[in-house]
Design an enzyme around this catalytic site. Sequence first.
Site, PDB file in Angstrom:
ATOM      1  N   ARG A 128       0.797  -1.134  -0.068  1.00  0.00           N
ATOM      2  CA  ARG A 128      -0.096   0.041  -0.096  1.00  0.00           C
ATOM      3  C   ARG A 128       0.927   1.285  -0.275  1.00  0.00           C
ATOM      4  NH1 ARG A 128      -2.798  -3.077   3.792  1.00  0.00           N
ATOM      5  NH2 ARG A 128      -4.513  -4.199   2.897  1.00  0.00           N
TER       6      ARG A 128
ATOM      7  N   LYS B  94       3.012  11.105 -10.830  1.00  0.00           N
ATOM      8  CA  LYS B  94       2.032  10.653 -11.528  1.00  0.00           C
ATOM      9  C   LYS B  94       2.780   8.988 -11.963  1.00  0.00           C
ATOM     10  CE  LYS B  94      -1.056  13.609 -14.196  1.00  0.00           C
ATOM     11  NZ  LYS B  94      -1.547  14.048 -15.477  1.00  0.00           N
TER      12      LYS B  94
ATOM     13  N   GLU C 162       8.377  17.417 -25.288  1.00  0.00           N
ATOM     14  CA  GLU C 162       7.931  17.892 -24.038  1.00  0.00           C
ATOM     15  C   GLU C 162       8.515  19.269 -23.800  1.00  0.00           C
ATOM     16  OE1 GLU C 162       5.467  16.934 -21.981  1.00  0.00           O
ATOM     17  OE2 GLU C 162       5.109  15.125 -22.909  1.00  0.00           O
TER      18      GLU C 162
ATOM     19  N   LYS D  75       7.025  22.591 -14.471  1.00  0.00           N
ATOM     20  CA  LYS D  75       6.191  21.656 -14.049  1.00  0.00           C
ATOM     21  C   LYS D  75       6.217  21.416 -12.569  1.00  0.00           C
ATOM     22  CE  LYS D  75       5.048  16.875 -14.267  1.00  0.00           C
ATOM     23  NZ  LYS D  75       5.029  15.744 -15.089  1.00  0.00           N
TER      24      LYS D  75
ATOM     25  N   ARG E 289      -3.021  21.944 -13.603  1.00  0.00           N
ATOM     26  CA  ARG E 289      -2.158  20.584 -14.037  1.00  0.00           C
ATOM     27  C   ARG E 289      -2.609  19.862 -15.405  1.00  0.00           C
ATOM     28  NH1 ARG E 289       0.873  15.918 -10.558  1.00  0.00           N
ATOM     29  NH2 ARG E 289       1.856  15.192 -12.270  1.00  0.00           N
TER      30      ARG E 289
ATOM     31  N   ASN F  98      -1.307  18.644 -20.402  1.00  0.00           N
ATOM     32  CA  ASN F  98      -1.666  17.988 -21.351  1.00  0.00           C
ATOM     33  C   ASN F  98      -1.660  18.558 -22.743  1.00  0.00           C
ATOM     34  OD1 ASN F  98      -1.759  15.788 -19.389  1.00  0.00           O
ATOM     35  ND2 ASN F  98      -3.888  16.437 -18.941  1.00  0.00           N
TER      36      ASN F  98
ATOM     37  N   HIS G  88      -1.283  16.815 -26.151  1.00  0.00           N
ATOM     38  CA  HIS G  88      -1.441  15.266 -25.779  1.00  0.00           C
ATOM     39  C   HIS G  88      -2.600  14.719 -26.114  1.00  0.00           C
ATOM     40  CE1 HIS G  88       1.992  16.297 -23.247  1.00  0.00           C
ATOM     41  NE2 HIS G  88       1.902  14.990 -23.027  1.00  0.00           N
TER      42      HIS G  88
ATOM     43  N   HIS H 127      -1.352  11.433 -27.652  1.00  0.00           N
ATOM     44  CA  HIS H 127      -1.579  10.310 -27.030  1.00  0.00           C
ATOM     45  C   HIS H 127      -2.181   9.091 -27.986  1.00  0.00           C
ATOM     46  CE1 HIS H 127      -1.320  10.681 -22.697  1.00  0.00           C
ATOM     47  NE2 HIS H 127      -0.130  10.094 -22.956  1.00  0.00           N
TER      48      HIS H 127
ATOM     49  N   HIS I 256       6.866   9.195 -27.559  1.00  0.00           N
ATOM     50  CA  HIS I 256       5.893  10.206 -26.767  1.00  0.00           C
ATOM     51  C   HIS I 256       6.071  11.666 -27.401  1.00  0.00           C
ATOM     52  CE1 HIS I 256       3.273  11.741 -23.712  1.00  0.00           C
ATOM     53  NE2 HIS I 256       4.093  12.568 -23.180  1.00  0.00           N
TER      54      HIS I 256
HETATM   55  N1  GLY Z   1       2.724  14.681 -17.703  1.00  0.00           N
HETATM   56  C1  GLY Z   1       1.651  15.563 -17.281  1.00  0.00           C
HETATM   57  C2  GLY Z   1       1.484  15.711 -15.858  1.00  0.00           C
HETATM   58  O1  GLY Z   1       2.504  15.107 -15.094  1.00  0.00           O
HETATM   59  O2  GLY Z   1       0.617  16.168 -15.375  1.00  0.00           O
END
Ligand code: GLY
Length: 349
Positions: free
Chosen positions: A116, A138, A180, A211, A225, A229, A232, A236, A252
Amino acid sequence: MKVTVDLKERAYDIVLQEGARHRLEVFLREHCPNAHAKVIITSSSLRAQPWFDFATGLGAHIIEVPEGESAKTFATLELLCEQLAALELSRSDVVIGVGGGAVTDLAGFAAAVYLRGIDVVQVPTTLVGQVDAATGGKTAINLRAGKNLVGAFHQPLGVFCDFETLETLPERERLSGLGEIAKCWLLEGRAAGDLESASLNDLVLMSVRLKASIVAADEFEGGRRALLNYGHTLGHALEVLALARDADELRHGEAVAVGLAYAVRLAHALGRVDAAEIVNHDEVLRILGLGQGVPTELATNDIVTAMGHDKKAHHDLTFVLPGANGFEVVRGIEPETIVQVLESFRGEQ
Ligand code: GLY
């Protein structure tokens, strides 16, 4: 250089410098004093790199996972967690992800779910990993239906971006990272002309700072946040379709670059920006050496369907777009507009 992700009691630093990996030993001693076991998760090709020398002094177990996106599966996750259990890793122990975005995503997710949740430190060794994937917590694996559809938010204890690991980076991986970086440059509203004088290290630092500030303000992507994207939605979709055909067709960041060029055209078609913004985007992508072409083999209908499967789509195609109020998440765009702009963009190529 150090950039802090200011998440209060879970704040952590991103260390950026040549040789950053050598600071890990002291860091672990200070931040994980009760860790009896340390486990590095990496791939066999990375283990063979000259810079992997740093692992020797750490006294860590090493687990190899498959290369690239093929590592981000339930099967690999299960095997990895079984290996952590076989090593009797406890809650006070630590996992260290050493690799590109796929390795750090997988290592982070294993650390999030094993017992966990145990600590993870990330050592991103690719440009995409350093400017995006390894920071912000993430973590995820992929489903057939799309990338990163199963995952968790699990912030690392620290991130070590060693510029020396970028020296051996294959050209395609470098380009992927530049995709990116282009996104960050454009989100910051910077002009293409200023790119010429920026070094790669400056660009990494600019992206990491952006970031870190966005994650600190909106850790769980309730709002701002989502701007990360940008590019993306199409990116994606192209990546997923390309991956199904040939894992090497589109990386990517290469897909994100195409997504950026499309997004600004969509914004223009919706009257949100003038044509000069398209020129600026195209120039940024050109200076960074990024292509803008949608692979000709992919059918427009399949691309639009895949865009709908993106996890950010919320049952509706969702795009981050520039406009008079800056960048915003835009929903409810007429499907015909999305298709027409995509067809016209493809026609330019
Ligand atoms: N890769 C986008 C984020 O971390 O929100």
